[in-house]
Design an enzyme around this catalytic site. Structure first.
Site, PDB file in Angstrom:
ATOM      1  CG  ASP A 160      -0.345   0.047   2.528  1.00 54.34           C
ATOM      2  OD1 ASP A 160       0.805   0.516   2.629  1.00 54.34           O
ATOM      3  OD2 ASP A 160      -1.006  -0.363   3.506  1.00 54.34           O
TER       4      ASP A 160
ATOM      5  CE  LYS B 131      -7.453  -0.025   1.945  1.00 49.12           C
ATOM      6  NZ  LYS B 131      -8.928   0.094   1.964  1.00 49.12           N
TER       7      LYS B 131
ATOM      8  CG  MET C  34      -6.345   7.040   8.857  1.00 50.19           C
ATOM      9  SD  MET C  34      -7.255   5.540   8.411  1.00 50.19           S
ATOM     10  CE  MET C  34      -7.837   5.008  10.020  1.00 50.19           C
TER      11      MET C  34
END
Length: 256
Positions: A40, A62, A175
């Protein structure tokens, strides 16, 4: 036509927070025997050099807000490549099971009859604060730490953030940079605008950046200066341990 018999198997490998030296020895051994690696955007490209010459390297994206392939496609690709080529390594940033959807990949592969091994990785939630000299827990500062994601499946803020804003724990949010202003506003609404805060972007990498300050001053600085790289948010008294915390607070007070 390739008539070689392959024994399908999958290894989920945590690549660590970014620095390629922070992968485990067991993770490196898995890469050294890979026939295919699905990697990723958060794992270091240098780790691909640890794979054999015949290994197929497949980028599957991702990154928060930018998915090159859907999770369902990745799940199926794991199965099909394992059946065709043999040992597939799924190389994931951080730890596969800390907001990494590794469990979904494991369940899907095992349902298809393919054995899955897991190699844990060093998660950014603890390693990046530590590299900045900030302990997630520390006597006199915090007795526990919470690790949260800013996003729910439907795109809203996690309900756990509202609970965390009332906690004395160190709160580490993954995130969440795109919602930093909302998160800080939530803490400020709980009367915690002076709580120490830290944001780390591209942690443990050569282009790492770190901002320290308080809940009510850090968001404008980060949003004006950050790039599109990954990052974490740390809120709590333990941020006072950062070597630049006092100077940052004085500087912000002077500007105001």
């Amino acid at each position: 036509m390739n008539t070689t018999t392959h024994i399908p198997r999958i290894t989920l490998v945590g690549a660590g927070p970014g620095d390629p030296d922070l992968i485990t020895r067991k993770g490196l051994r898995a890469l050294a025997t890979a026939d295919v690696v699905l990697y990723d955007a958060l794992s270091s490209d240098e780790l691909l050099d640890e794979t054999p010459a015949h290994c197929q390297r497949i980028f599957v994206g991702k990154r928060a807000g930018c998915h090159y392939r859907k999770q369902e496609e990745i799940n199926e690709l794991l199965v099909t490549t394992a059946r065709e080529y043999g040992h597939v390594v799924r190389l994931k940033g951080g730890d596969p099971f800390v907001f990494g959807r590794g469990q979904e990949e494991k369940v899907h592969a095992e349902a298809a009859g393919i054995p899955v091994a897991v190699v844990p990785g060093i998660s950014s939630c603890i390693s990046l604060p530590e590299l900045q000299g900030v302990a997630p827990t520390s006597r006199g500062y915090a007795d526990s730490f919470w690790v949260l994601t800013a996003h729910t499946r439907d795109g809203g803020l996690s309900d756990d953030l509202f609970r965390a804003a009332r906690s004395n724990a160190t709160v580490i949010i993954l995130m969440g940079l795109g919602r930093l202003d909302q998160i800080c506003a939530l803490w400020d609404a709980e009367g915690r605008g002076e709580l120490p805060a830290m944001v780390i972007q591209n942690g443990s990498r050569p282009d790492e950046r770190c901002w320290v300050g308080t809940v009510n001053d850090i968001a404008p600085r980060v949003l004006a200066e950050r790039d599109r790289g990954p990052g974490i948010i740390v809120l709590g008294e333990t941020v006072r341990q950062h070597k630049d915390f006092k100077a940052s607070v004085i500087a912000c007070a002077t500007v105001i």
